[in-house]
Design an enzyme around this catalytic site. Structure first.
Site, PDB file in Angstrom:
ATOM      1  N   ASN A 154      84.603 -73.578 -44.258  1.00 13.46           N
ATOM      2  CA  ASN A 154      86.003 -74.029 -44.211  1.00 13.46           C
ATOM      3  C   ASN A 154      86.310 -74.903 -42.997  1.00 13.46           C
ATOM      4  O   ASN A 154      87.236 -75.714 -43.042  1.00 13.46           O
ATOM      5  CB  ASN A 154      86.978 -72.847 -44.310  1.00 13.46           C
ATOM      6  CG  ASN A 154      87.026 -72.008 -43.068  1.00 13.46           C
ATOM      7  OD1 ASN A 154      86.025 -71.889 -42.364  1.00 13.46           O
ATOM      8  ND2 ASN A 154      88.169 -71.430 -42.779  1.00 13.46           N
ATOM      9  N   GLU A 252      83.792 -63.225 -36.252  1.00 14.35           N
ATOM     10  CA  GLU A 252      85.166 -63.627 -36.596  1.00 14.35           C
ATOM     11  C   GLU A 252      85.247 -63.607 -38.114  1.00 14.35           C
ATOM     12  O   GLU A 252      84.542 -64.337 -38.786  1.00 14.35           O
ATOM     13  CB  GLU A 252      85.473 -65.005 -36.006  1.00 14.35           C
ATOM     14  CG  GLU A 252      86.966 -65.265 -35.880  1.00 14.35           C
ATOM     15  CD  GLU A 252      87.589 -65.721 -37.189  1.00 14.35           C
ATOM     16  OE1 GLU A 252      88.227 -64.882 -37.872  1.00 14.35           O
ATOM     17  OE2 GLU A 252      87.423 -66.894 -37.535  1.00 14.35           O
ATOM     18  N   CYS A 286      91.096 -69.158 -41.873  1.00 13.46           N
ATOM     19  CA  CYS A 286      91.204 -67.763 -41.413  1.00 13.46           C
ATOM     20  C   CYS A 286      92.597 -67.517 -40.878  1.00 13.46           C
ATOM     21  O   CYS A 286      93.089 -66.395 -40.886  1.00 13.46           O
ATOM     22  CB  CYS A 286      90.224 -67.496 -40.289  1.00 13.46           C
ATOM     23  SG  CYS A 286      88.547 -67.797 -40.750  1.00 13.46           S
TER      24      CYS A 286
HETATM   25  C1  UN1 Z   1      89.476 -71.032 -39.233  1.00 11.71           C
HETATM   26  O1  UN1 Z   1      90.254 -71.035 -40.158  1.00 11.71           O
HETATM   27  O2  UN1 Z   1      88.480 -70.283 -39.253  1.00 11.71           O
HETATM   28  O3  UN1 Z   1      93.865 -72.647 -35.801  1.00 11.71           O
HETATM   29  C2  UN1 Z   1      89.593 -71.926 -38.052  1.00 11.71           C
HETATM   30  C3  UN1 Z   1      93.487 -73.303 -36.763  1.00 11.71           C
HETATM   31  C4  UN1 Z   1      92.314 -74.222 -36.603  1.00 11.71           C
HETATM   32  C5  UN1 Z   1      91.027 -73.468 -36.730  1.00 11.71           C
HETATM   33  C6  UN1 Z   1      90.938 -72.575 -37.935  1.00 11.71           C
HETATM   34  N1  UN1 Z   1      92.388 -74.863 -35.321  1.00 11.71           N
HETATM   35  O4  UN1 Z   1      94.029 -73.215 -37.853  1.00 11.71           O
END
Ligand code: UN1
Length: 497
Positions: A154, A252, A286
């Site tokens: 992603n 993570e 995420c």
């Molecule tokens: C992710 O979805 O694993 O804060 C990373 C954010 C991005 C990074 C997302 N700078 O949404």
């Protein structure tokens, strides 16, 4: 595709050489289903070769002064800047996210390059008074050795930079398994590292599945750290395997992030923040907002605003600049989203908008889902507890601030949260009480910046952080050093006058 990439079959990058591996599998553009490249499905043999190369290279690399190691990262950042448009186009082709977001992701990698290059002149330890006379004490960061990084589809370039750049500036060598859905960013980044002058073997890329390449990395005795971003189930398996080997592991594993909207909030702003953080990247972050915890007095007004803003979301191929919502990564991702929409309906939530696969009139053959809003959900429903990883958000009405905080904290994840309010007292109470690694005030749940720690509490991780100076803790060991210049034996804790 071959013309932009100049290859139709990717190779592993081991000891500074491109090495063919078989079998291979086709990678598809999720917006069109077009085949874009073939990627190797490597196995233990290739992992062993990559680790051996990394182990060899790391001995020399650790002796290169950190400011010189950093020079390579400055150069990587410069080349990424020059190639930003090319990288962004390729990223959209393999991942599907819309071009504007792809540019943002590449920028995140560029930022990380310059930030971590700066660490080459910091990597601070501490000097501290010793408890005895004529004795000196300090602590120092040391490289761990060979580190294994496993990255998701992603954010195929940003997350790779969060992990590989701190590892490399700190004097480690890296074996990297990128997601097989998005191997092109890994191929491009390895080329950039080579052009930037990284010595052979300091970065190795092994393509393949988690079950073969990932597993071989996790069980390899010479890999001392595993840094993983991906699913919760896989992360737990990795943690268990690493635990048995006493191997350091940083995980993570997603979130179930909420935006809280209080009755005093700027509702237009809140609606904008929700739309962007719930439906940007088709919800495949995420950090994506998948719950809206809304004060019951403003629920209807918020719903109205969300429905208006939803109209602006054009769906399609992310290479078209007018498109706001790109595809879902693959068929399995799409089916999972469909399943959750069904569960939401069965559990009694009210479908306010969307809820179905987006039909493309046969022009685009990819996987698309309409931005979906459920309302009158409650905290116990599965759509309000489990990670969907798609453009689905559920409104949960609450009576007051206290209930909002409680509902936010009820889920098993703890990555990101947000509150919209104009009450300064609530702002401070919220930032204290929200049990997540990232908290936003009057902004949605996405948009972390690279010089702050990224990660979360509870099921999101295991206490480590990506990016920020904190990432260095994953890729370094602390060493305490005492120098006694008294010329006699001084016993700590005993020879104190
Ligand atoms: C992710 O979805 O694993 O804060 C990373 C954010 C991005 C990074 C997302 N700078 O949404």
């Amino acid at each position: 595709m071959t013309t932009i990439l100049q290859t139709d079959k990717l190779k592993n990058f081991i000891a500074g050489e491109w090495q063919e591996a078989n079998p291979t599998v086709a990678v598809h553009n999720p917006a069109t289903s077009e085949e874009i490249v073939h990627v190797p499905l490597s196995g233990k043999k290739e992992v062993d070769q990559a680790v051996a190369a990394a182990k060899q290279a790391q001995k020399e690399w650790a002796l290169v002064p950190a400011p010189q190691r950093a020079e390579v990262l400055y150069e990587v950042g410069n080349i990424m800047k020059e190639r930003k448009e090319r990288l962004s186009q390729l990223l959209t082709m393999e991942n599907g996210k819309v071009l504007e977001e792809a540019r943002g992701e590449v920028q995140e990698g560029i930022d990380m390059a310059f930030y971590m290059a700066g660490e080459g002149r910091r990597l601070f330890g501490q000097t501290t008074p010793a408890e005895l006379k004529d004795k000196f004490a300090m602590s120092q960061r040391c490289p761990v050795g060979v580190v294994g990084i496993i990255t998701p589809w992603n954010f195929p370039i940003a997350i790779a930079t969060w992990k590989s750049f701190p590892a490399i500036v700190a004097g480690n060598a890296v074996v990297w398994k990128p997601a097989t859905e998005t191997p092109i960013m890994a191929y491009e980044l390895a080329k950039i590292f080579t052009e930037a002058g990284l010595p052979k073997g300091v970065l190795n890329v092994v393509f393949g599945s988690g079950a073969s390449v990932g597993d071989a990395m996790v069980h390899h005795d010479d890999i001392r750290v595993i840094s993983f971003t991906g699913s919760n189930d896989t992360g737990r398996d990795i943690a268990a395997a690493c635990g048995r080997q006493l191997k350091k592991v940083s995980l993570e594993m997603g979130g179930k992030n909420a935006v809280i909207v209080m009755e005093d909030a700027d509702l237009d702003l809140a609606a904008e923040g929700i739309i962007w953080s719930a439906f940007g990247t088709s919800g495949q972050r995420c950090t994506a907002c998948s719950r809206v915890i809304v004060h019951e007095h403003v629920k209807e007004q918020l719903e109205e605003r969300l429905l208006v803003k939803l109209e602006e979301l054009t769906i399609g191929n992310g290479l078209d600049e007018s498109i706001k919502i790109g595809p879902i990564i693959n068929r399995a991702g799409l089916e999972k989203i469909k399943k959750y929409v069904q569960i939401g309906k069965e559990d009694g939530a009210t479908l306010l908008a969307g809820g179905e696969e987006w039909k493309t009139n046969g022009e685009l053959k990819g996987y698309f889902f309409t931005p979906t809003i459920f309302t009158d959900a409650n905290a116990t429903m599965r759509i309000a507890r489990e990670e969907i990883f798609g453009p689905v958000v559920s409104l949960i009405p609450v009576k007051d601030f206290e209930e909002a905080i409680e509902v936010n904290n009820q889920v098993s994840y703890g990555l990101s949260s947000s509150i919209f309010t104009n009450d300064v007292n609530r702002v401070f109470r919220a930032q204290r009480d929200l049990d997540t690694g990232i908290v936003y005030v009057n902004a949605g749940t996405t948009g972390a910046e690279i010089h702050l720690p990224f990660g979360g509490t509870k099921g999101t991780g295991n206490g480590h952080r990506d990016s920020g100076v904190q990432a260095l803790d994953v890729f370094t060991e602390w060493k305490a050093i005492y120098v006694d210049y008294s010329g006699k034996l001084q016993r700590a804790q005993i020879d104190i006058e």
